[in-house]
Design a protein around this motif. Structure first.
Motif, PDB file in Angstrom:
ATOM      1  N   PRO A 263       0.802  -1.223   0.000  1.00  0.00           N
ATOM      2  CA  PRO A 263       0.000   0.000   0.000  1.00  0.00           C
ATOM      3  C   PRO A 263       0.839   1.280   0.000  1.00  0.00           C
ATOM      4  O   PRO A 263       0.359   2.338  -0.409  1.00  0.00           O
ATOM      5  N   ALA A 264       2.105   1.186   0.451  1.00  0.00           N
ATOM      6  CA  ALA A 264       2.966   2.381   0.494  1.00  0.00           C
ATOM      7  C   ALA A 264       3.224   2.936  -0.903  1.00  0.00           C
ATOM      8  O   ALA A 264       3.574   4.110  -1.062  1.00  0.00           O
ATOM      9  N   ALA A 265       3.043   2.117  -1.941  1.00  0.00           N
ATOM     10  CA  ALA A 265       3.316   2.566  -3.310  1.00  0.00           C
ATOM     11  C   ALA A 265       2.245   3.500  -3.847  1.00  0.00           C
ATOM     12  O   ALA A 265       2.498   4.267  -4.784  1.00  0.00           O
ATOM     13  N   ASP A 266       1.046   3.459  -3.274  1.00  0.00           N
ATOM     14  CA  ASP A 266      -0.037   4.287  -3.798  1.00  0.00           C
ATOM     15  C   ASP A 266       0.339   5.769  -3.776  1.00  0.00           C
ATOM     16  O   ASP A 266       0.818   6.287  -2.765  1.00  0.00           O
ATOM     17  N   GLY A 267       0.150   6.420  -4.915  1.00  0.00           N
ATOM     18  CA  GLY A 267       0.407   7.853  -5.013  1.00  0.00           C
ATOM     19  C   GLY A 267       1.785   8.230  -5.499  1.00  0.00           C
ATOM     20  O   GLY A 267       2.042   9.412  -5.752  1.00  0.00           O
ATOM     21  N   ILE A 268       2.696   7.260  -5.640  1.00  0.00           N
ATOM     22  CA  ILE A 268       4.028   7.603  -6.141  1.00  0.00           C
ATOM     23  C   ILE A 268       3.960   7.922  -7.632  1.00  0.00           C
ATOM     24  O   ILE A 268       2.982   7.598  -8.310  1.00  0.00           O
ATOM     25  N   VAL A 368       5.816   7.989 -20.606  1.00  0.00           N
ATOM     26  CA  VAL A 368       4.642   8.546 -19.944  1.00  0.00           C
ATOM     27  C   VAL A 368       4.897   8.583 -18.439  1.00  0.00           C
ATOM     28  O   VAL A 368       5.757   7.865 -17.931  1.00  0.00           O
ATOM     29  N   MET A 369       4.142   9.421 -17.742  1.00  0.00           N
ATOM     30  CA  MET A 369       4.225   9.457 -16.279  1.00  0.00           C
ATOM     31  C   MET A 369       3.120   8.582 -15.708  1.00  0.00           C
ATOM     32  O   MET A 369       1.945   8.743 -16.031  1.00  0.00           O
ATOM     33  N   LEU A 370       3.525   7.643 -14.858  1.00  0.00           N
ATOM     34  CA  LEU A 370       2.574   6.778 -14.188  1.00  0.00           C
ATOM     35  C   LEU A 370       2.453   7.154 -12.723  1.00  0.00           C
ATOM     36  O   LEU A 370       3.353   7.757 -12.136  1.00  0.00           O
ATOM     37  N   THR A 371       1.342   6.782 -12.139  1.00  0.00           N
ATOM     38  CA  THR A 371       1.203   6.795 -10.689  1.00  0.00           C
ATOM     39  C   THR A 371       0.648   5.429 -10.296  1.00  0.00           C
ATOM     40  O   THR A 371       0.358   4.597 -11.165  1.00  0.00           O
ATOM     41  N   VAL A 372       0.540   5.178  -9.012  1.00  0.00           N
ATOM     42  CA  VAL A 372      -0.015   3.911  -8.527  1.00  0.00           C
ATOM     43  C   VAL A 372      -1.291   4.217  -7.760  1.00  0.00           C
ATOM     44  O   VAL A 372      -1.318   5.078  -6.880  1.00  0.00           O
ATOM     45  N   LYS A 373      -2.355   3.520  -8.125  1.00  0.00           N
ATOM     46  CA  LYS A 373      -3.641   3.688  -7.458  1.00  0.00           C
ATOM     47  C   LYS A 373      -4.201   2.311  -7.138  1.00  0.00           C
ATOM     48  O   LYS A 373      -4.340   1.466  -8.023  1.00  0.00           O
ATOM     49  N   ASP A 374      -4.473   2.093  -5.867  1.00  0.00           N
ATOM     50  CA  ASP A 374      -5.003   0.798  -5.411  1.00  0.00           C
ATOM     51  C   ASP A 374      -4.128  -0.360  -5.876  1.00  0.00           C
ATOM     52  O   ASP A 374      -4.615  -1.411  -6.311  1.00  0.00           O
ATOM     53  N   GLY A 375      -2.811  -0.145  -5.824  1.00  0.00           N
ATOM     54  CA  GLY A 375      -1.870  -1.201  -6.159  1.00  0.00           C
ATOM     55  C   GLY A 375      -1.713  -1.464  -7.627  1.00  0.00           C
ATOM     56  O   GLY A 375      -1.090  -2.466  -8.027  1.00  0.00           O
ATOM     57  N   LYS A 376      -2.184  -0.553  -8.505  1.00  0.00           N
ATOM     58  CA  LYS A 376      -2.064  -0.748  -9.951  1.00  0.00           C
ATOM     59  C   LYS A 376      -1.494   0.504 -10.608  1.00  0.00           C
ATOM     60  O   LYS A 376      -1.721   1.620 -10.152  1.00  0.00           O
ATOM     61  N   PHE A 377      -0.742   0.280 -11.699  1.00  0.00           N
ATOM     62  CA  PHE A 377      -0.204   1.395 -12.458  1.00  0.00           C
ATOM     63  C   PHE A 377      -1.312   2.065 -13.262  1.00  0.00           C
ATOM     64  O   PHE A 377      -2.152   1.389 -13.866  1.00  0.00           O
TER      65      PHE A 377
END
Length: 381
Positions: A263-268, A368-377
């Motif tokens: 879950p720490a990855a969300d929002g990166i 492209v710029m990605l973020t992580v939401k709910d554990g998905k790119f």
């Protein structure tokens, strides 16, 4: 008549494949690390390379000859990488090489590859692997480079009004190269690095470095590393309550990172190839059909979605095949020249155009710029 035509087409394709299978193979050497700390990059890389070989052979091979991929596991170790490349070169019938995912291993074998005068497409992410091009004429890159993705990353920061950043990088060749390029180019985007910290690749806790960063006025934190260290850094940052945006290198666009960071990855934020967001691409994007086909074929073969590193090695093999078809021979010098002459080659990772002064190949609009939401790119907005 149509049925007869169809039968003849199938017969000719079958004969073409049979001819290719009967001919002497064209051998490509691989240096993909399937064990050790970078195995999470090298194993999908090998899978992508083998998928490319399968597709090439099904379509009749290279000028009627099948492709054989001979991989030697470098075990994520620079010394073993040198031994492995000497072993492949010593076979005498290896026409070209697909280099390691590990930047450090790529650097370690450059002199050996140059002396042997054998073309290699490396999968390390450091720009300096191929610089200066006139001195490393046999080396090319397939992945997105640190400078390329950092340009997109800092453009995103500028859009968000971020002018002060802290940098935490691994002391590996990949991490050091990323730090050097960021220090060199940040000012041109109006960005100041207010703190720079580093950690060892095997470190299990980055709390001391991040505590120092927390005490600064940084508006964002950049973590530049590969392997488990980047997930540890993200977890530590969350534990410390660091609430500014976290930007990671393109090595984090990996399912293993998502699994380790949780879950720490969300929002990166991560600058990345387009492999995870094909549904969001414009219909006119030349990479869209290529990536969609690759993902479908990879999932059918391996029963799982491909990581970006699989696309890197897949592109490496496909570009070597394109160069070999153009050269019409397995002469190493002719293959090298043909790689350097590739223009607008549409791959999974990027659209590539090489030249005498450009052995990077990948173009900026491939990022492209990605973020992580709910554990998905997902695409960053």
């Amino acid at each position: 008549m149509k049925s007869l035509r169809t039968q003849l087409t199938v017969l000719l394709l079958t004969l073409g494949v049979a001819t290719a299978q009967a001919a002497d193979p064209v051998k490509i050497g691989g240096l993909l690390e399937t064990s050790g700390p970078v195995a999470s990059l090298g194993q999908p890389g090998l899978e992508g390379a083998m998928l490319a070989v399968e597709q090439i052979n099904k379509s009749g091979g290279i000028n009627g000859r099948p492709v054989e991929f001979v991989n030697v596991n470098t075990e994520s170790d620079n010394t073993r990488a040198v031994t492995a490349v000497k072993r492949l070169i010593g076979q005498g019938d290896i026409a070209a090489l697909v280099g390691p995912m590990n930047s450090g291993s790529s650097f370690a074998i450059i002199d050996t590859v140059q002396r042997a005068a054998i073309p290699m497409i490396s999968n390390g992410g450091s720009r300096n692997i191929v610089l200066p091009a006139e001195e490393k004429k046999w080396i090319f890159l397939a992945p997105l480079t640190d400078v390329l993705v950092q340009g997109v990353m800092m453009g995103d920061m500028k859009k968000r009004g971020i002018t002060r950043i802290a940098l935490l990088n691994a002391d590996s060749p990949f991490g050091t190269s990323g730090r050097e390029q960021l220090e060199k180019n940040a000012a041109s985007y109006g960005i100041t690095i207010v703190s720079q910290q580093s950690f060892g690749n095997a470190d299990q806790d980055m709390t001391p470095q991040l505590t120092k960063i927390r005490g600064t006025d940084a508006q964002a934190v950049v973590v530049w590393a590969t392997g488990p260290g980047q997930a540890i850094a993200v977890k530590n940052a969350r534990q410390l309550g660091i609430d500014v945006p976290l930007y990671l290198s393109h090595a984090a666009n990996d399912f293993n990172f998502l699994r380790l960071a949780g879950p720490a990855a969300d929002g990166i934020f991560i600058p990345s190839s387009k492999i995870y967001v094909t549904d969001a691409l414009a219909a006119a994007d030349p990479q869209k059909p290529v990536i969609e086909t690759f993902v479908k074929d990879y999932e059918a073969k391996y029963g799982k979605p491909p990581a970006t590193f699989a696309g890197n090695a897949y592109d490496s093999v496909m570009m070597l095949a394109a160069a070999m078809k153009k050269a019409g021979v397995t002469d190493r010098a002719a293959i090298r020249d043909a790689i350097e002459g590739l223009k607008d080659h549409v791959g999974v990772t990027a659209v590539y155009s090489y030249g005498p002064a450009d052995h990077f190949g990948a173009k900026g609009d491939s990022v492209v710029m990605l973020t992580v939401k709910d554990g998905k790119f997902t695409l960053a907005r």
